[in-house]
Design an enzyme around this catalytic site. Sequence first.
Site, PDB file in Angstrom:
ATOM      1  N   SER A  16       0.825  -1.221   0.000  1.00  0.00           N
ATOM      2  CA  SER A  16       0.000   0.000   0.000  1.00  0.00           C
ATOM      3  C   SER A  16       0.850   1.258   0.000  1.00  0.00           C
ATOM      4  O   SER A  16       0.359   2.352  -0.258  1.00  0.00           O
ATOM      5  CB  SER A  16      -0.942   0.010   1.211  1.00  0.00           C
ATOM      6  OG  SER A  16      -0.205   0.016   2.418  1.00  0.00           O
ATOM      7  N   ARG A  17       2.141   1.132   0.333  1.00  0.00           N
ATOM      8  CA  ARG A  17       3.026   2.306   0.296  1.00  0.00           C
ATOM      9  C   ARG A  17       4.474   1.844   0.105  1.00  0.00           C
ATOM     10  O   ARG A  17       4.763   0.645   0.107  1.00  0.00           O
ATOM     11  CB  ARG A  17       2.895   3.139   1.585  1.00  0.00           C
ATOM     12  CG  ARG A  17       3.287   2.393   2.829  1.00  0.00           C
ATOM     13  CD  ARG A  17       3.325   3.283   4.071  1.00  0.00           C
ATOM     14  NE  ARG A  17       3.789   2.499   5.200  1.00  0.00           N
ATOM     15  CZ  ARG A  17       3.005   1.835   6.033  1.00  0.00           C
ATOM     16  NH1 ARG A  17       1.705   1.872   5.871  1.00  0.00           N
ATOM     17  NH2 ARG A  17       3.530   1.128   7.016  1.00  0.00           N
ATOM     18  N   ASN A  91       7.424  -8.741   0.460  1.00  0.00           N
ATOM     19  CA  ASN A  91       7.951  -7.418   0.800  1.00  0.00           C
ATOM     20  C   ASN A  91       7.580  -6.950   2.214  1.00  0.00           C
ATOM     21  O   ASN A  91       8.328  -6.176   2.814  1.00  0.00           O
ATOM     22  CB  ASN A  91       7.429  -6.403  -0.234  1.00  0.00           C
ATOM     23  CG  ASN A  91       7.679  -4.970   0.195  1.00  0.00           C
ATOM     24  OD1 ASN A  91       8.797  -4.474   0.104  1.00  0.00           O
ATOM     25  ND2 ASN A  91       6.643  -4.296   0.694  1.00  0.00           N
ATOM     26  N   TYR A 152      15.247  -7.285  13.708  1.00  0.00           N
ATOM     27  CA  TYR A 152      15.094  -6.946  12.289  1.00  0.00           C
ATOM     28  C   TYR A 152      16.282  -7.482  11.488  1.00  0.00           C
ATOM     29  O   TYR A 152      16.115  -8.182  10.483  1.00  0.00           O
ATOM     30  CB  TYR A 152      14.994  -5.418  12.152  1.00  0.00           C
ATOM     31  CG  TYR A 152      14.821  -4.901  10.742  1.00  0.00           C
ATOM     32  CD1 TYR A 152      13.569  -4.946  10.127  1.00  0.00           C
ATOM     33  CD2 TYR A 152      15.892  -4.383  10.024  1.00  0.00           C
ATOM     34  CE1 TYR A 152      13.404  -4.469   8.835  1.00  0.00           C
ATOM     35  CE2 TYR A 152      15.736  -3.908   8.738  1.00  0.00           C
ATOM     36  CZ  TYR A 152      14.484  -3.951   8.147  1.00  0.00           C
ATOM     37  OH  TYR A 152      14.324  -3.480   6.857  1.00  0.00           O
TER      38      TYR A 152
HETATM   39  P1  NAP Z   1       6.714   0.428   4.929  1.00  0.00           P
HETATM   40  O1  NAP Z   1       6.721   1.841   4.483  1.00  0.00           O
HETATM   41  O2  NAP Z   1       6.586   0.149   6.393  1.00  0.00           O
HETATM   42  O3  NAP Z   1       5.535  -0.321   4.142  1.00  0.00           O
HETATM   43  C1  NAP Z   1       5.258  -1.648   4.465  1.00  0.00           C
HETATM   44  C2  NAP Z   1       4.044  -2.127   3.719  1.00  0.00           C
HETATM   45  O4  NAP Z   1       3.699  -3.424   4.246  1.00  0.00           O
HETATM   46  C3  NAP Z   1       2.821  -1.265   3.914  1.00  0.00           C
HETATM   47  O5  NAP Z   1       2.000  -1.367   2.783  1.00  0.00           O
HETATM   48  C4  NAP Z   1       2.133  -1.893   5.119  1.00  0.00           C
HETATM   49  O6  NAP Z   1       0.785  -1.522   5.159  1.00  0.00           O
HETATM   50  C5  NAP Z   1       2.373  -3.378   4.833  1.00  0.00           C
HETATM   51  N1  NAP Z   1       2.413  -4.228   6.021  1.00  0.00           N
HETATM   52  C6  NAP Z   1       3.142  -4.046   7.137  1.00  0.00           C
HETATM   53  N2  NAP Z   1       2.876  -5.022   8.026  1.00  0.00           N
HETATM   54  C7  NAP Z   1       1.950  -5.837   7.449  1.00  0.00           C
HETATM   55  C8  NAP Z   1       1.266  -6.990   7.882  1.00  0.00           C
HETATM   56  N3  NAP Z   1       1.461  -7.507   9.105  1.00  0.00           N
HETATM   57  N4  NAP Z   1       0.385  -7.583   7.033  1.00  0.00           N
HETATM   58  C9  NAP Z   1       0.154  -7.053   5.814  1.00  0.00           C
HETATM   59  N5  NAP Z   1       0.778  -5.953   5.343  1.00  0.00           N
HETATM   60  C10 NAP Z   1       1.659  -5.347   6.161  1.00  0.00           C
HETATM   61  O7  NAP Z   1       8.022  -0.370   4.453  1.00  0.00           O
HETATM   62  P2  NAP Z   1       9.139  -0.002   3.342  1.00  0.00           P
HETATM   63  O8  NAP Z   1      10.074   0.972   3.934  1.00  0.00           O
HETATM   64  O9  NAP Z   1       8.495   0.273   2.043  1.00  0.00           O
HETATM   65  O10 NAP Z   1       9.917  -1.391   3.288  1.00  0.00           O
HETATM   66  C11 NAP Z   1       9.478  -2.451   2.458  1.00  0.00           C
HETATM   67  C12 NAP Z   1      10.439  -3.622   2.608  1.00  0.00           C
HETATM   68  O11 NAP Z   1      11.775  -3.181   2.362  1.00  0.00           O
HETATM   69  C13 NAP Z   1      10.453  -4.235   4.005  1.00  0.00           C
HETATM   70  O12 NAP Z   1      10.673  -5.619   3.934  1.00  0.00           O
HETATM   71  C14 NAP Z   1      11.648  -3.560   4.650  1.00  0.00           C
HETATM   72  O13 NAP Z   1      12.198  -4.319   5.708  1.00  0.00           O
HETATM   73  C15 NAP Z   1      12.584  -3.481   3.460  1.00  0.00           C
HETATM   74  N6  NAP Z   1      13.621  -2.454   3.624  1.00  0.00           N
HETATM   75  C16 NAP Z   1      13.265  -1.132   3.713  1.00  0.00           C
HETATM   76  C17 NAP Z   1      14.266  -0.180   3.878  1.00  0.00           C
HETATM   77  C18 NAP Z   1      13.955   1.292   3.991  1.00  0.00           C
HETATM   78  O14 NAP Z   1      14.900   2.087   4.221  1.00  0.00           O
HETATM   79  N7  NAP Z   1      12.706   1.725   3.824  1.00  0.00           N
HETATM   80  C19 NAP Z   1      15.608  -0.571   3.941  1.00  0.00           C
HETATM   81  C20 NAP Z   1      15.919  -1.911   3.837  1.00  0.00           C
HETATM   82  C21 NAP Z   1      14.906  -2.848   3.674  1.00  0.00           C
HETATM   83  P3  NAP Z   1      -0.049  -1.560   6.559  1.00  0.00           P
HETATM   84  O15 NAP Z   1       0.779  -0.837   7.569  1.00  0.00           O
HETATM   85  O16 NAP Z   1      -1.344  -0.892   6.243  1.00  0.00           O
HETATM   86  O17 NAP Z   1      -0.210  -3.006   6.908  1.00  0.00           O
END
Ligand code: NAP
Length: 262
Positions: A16-17, A91, A152
């Site tokens: 969703s984001r 993801n 994490y």
């Molecule tokens: P984010 O902004 O927190 O978005 C996470 C997405 O997953 C949202 O759509 C959220 O929507 C959904 N979500 C979270 N928990 C959920 C659950 N229990 N069931 C179903 N949906 C769920 O994360 P992001 O920063 O885009 O990161 C995406 C991936 O990349 C993750 O695996 C993260 O660990 C990895 N990553 C991110 C970064 C970074 O700097 N952003 C760096 C390294 C790795 P809802 O909250 O509405 O459920």
Amino acid sequence: MQISFKGKKVVVTGASRGIGRSIALAFAAEGADVAICARGAPGLEAAEVELKRHGGTTFAMPCDLAEASAPASFVAGAVSALDGIDILVNNASGIGMRDDESGWRASIDVDLMATVRTTQAAIPFMEKAGGGVIINISSISGFRAVPRTLPYAAIKAALVNYTMGQGLALAPKRIRVNGIAPGSIEFPGGVWDNRKASDPQLYQRTLDSIPWGRFGTPEEIAKVALFLASEMGSWITGQTIAVDGGQLLASKTGPSATLPAS
Ligand code: NAP
């Protein structure tokens, strides 16, 4: 070679984001039918509206992947709406930062077990299609010691190993399994955007640690997901690729590695 996913059925968890949304949109823009999930319905609905603009079939299901039955229900709904599944992107993250019961629970239930369960649910449909691609979103935290976010980082490391094992196990079924380990990625409303206000020192320290002098973007992760899922990645399996502008290399070499020679 051109990348096209016309007619391909793509399932992205947590879309969703942020990174998941960008990955889902990038596949849709290349002609794929796309299924997404998240807990919050409003964000999910908004993301589905954006997906629909590309003209393919879409499916969006609000669910909490931490619940043991949710991954299989989501895959079943996606398969029924899209008529199969070719590509799965795991993801969603519980972002379990704290070294306490809730931090470990969130990382184990969402980052690890939802990935395992979604994969198990998707494999029979990929087999039926004659093969498929699975992409697990890890993190460069999985490649180094991160005392600030113990659960994490440890569970993202587990995903790296799971990706290797499944790459091998699923080769006879013609299913490629790879991982992406993003560095720090910034987007409005995302974790680093929020930290800019809540912990400006950590934000600045992190920015200073990235050799390119900026955070990555969700689109830069999506491009790699498309490459790995495409024919261009046909001989890659079991690998987790850091996509981080050199952030991991710099952290292993020390900050002086990015300073001009004196
Ligand atoms: P984010 O902004 O927190 O978005 C996470 C997405 O997953 C949202 O759509 C959220 O929507 C959904 N979500 C979270 N928990 C959920 C659950 N229990 N069931 C179903 N949906 C769920 O994360 P992001 O920063 O885009 O990161 C995406 C991936 O990349 C993750 O695996 C993260 O660990 C990895 N990553 C991110 C970064 C970074 O700097 N952003 C760096 C390294 C790795 P809802 O909250 O509405 O459920």
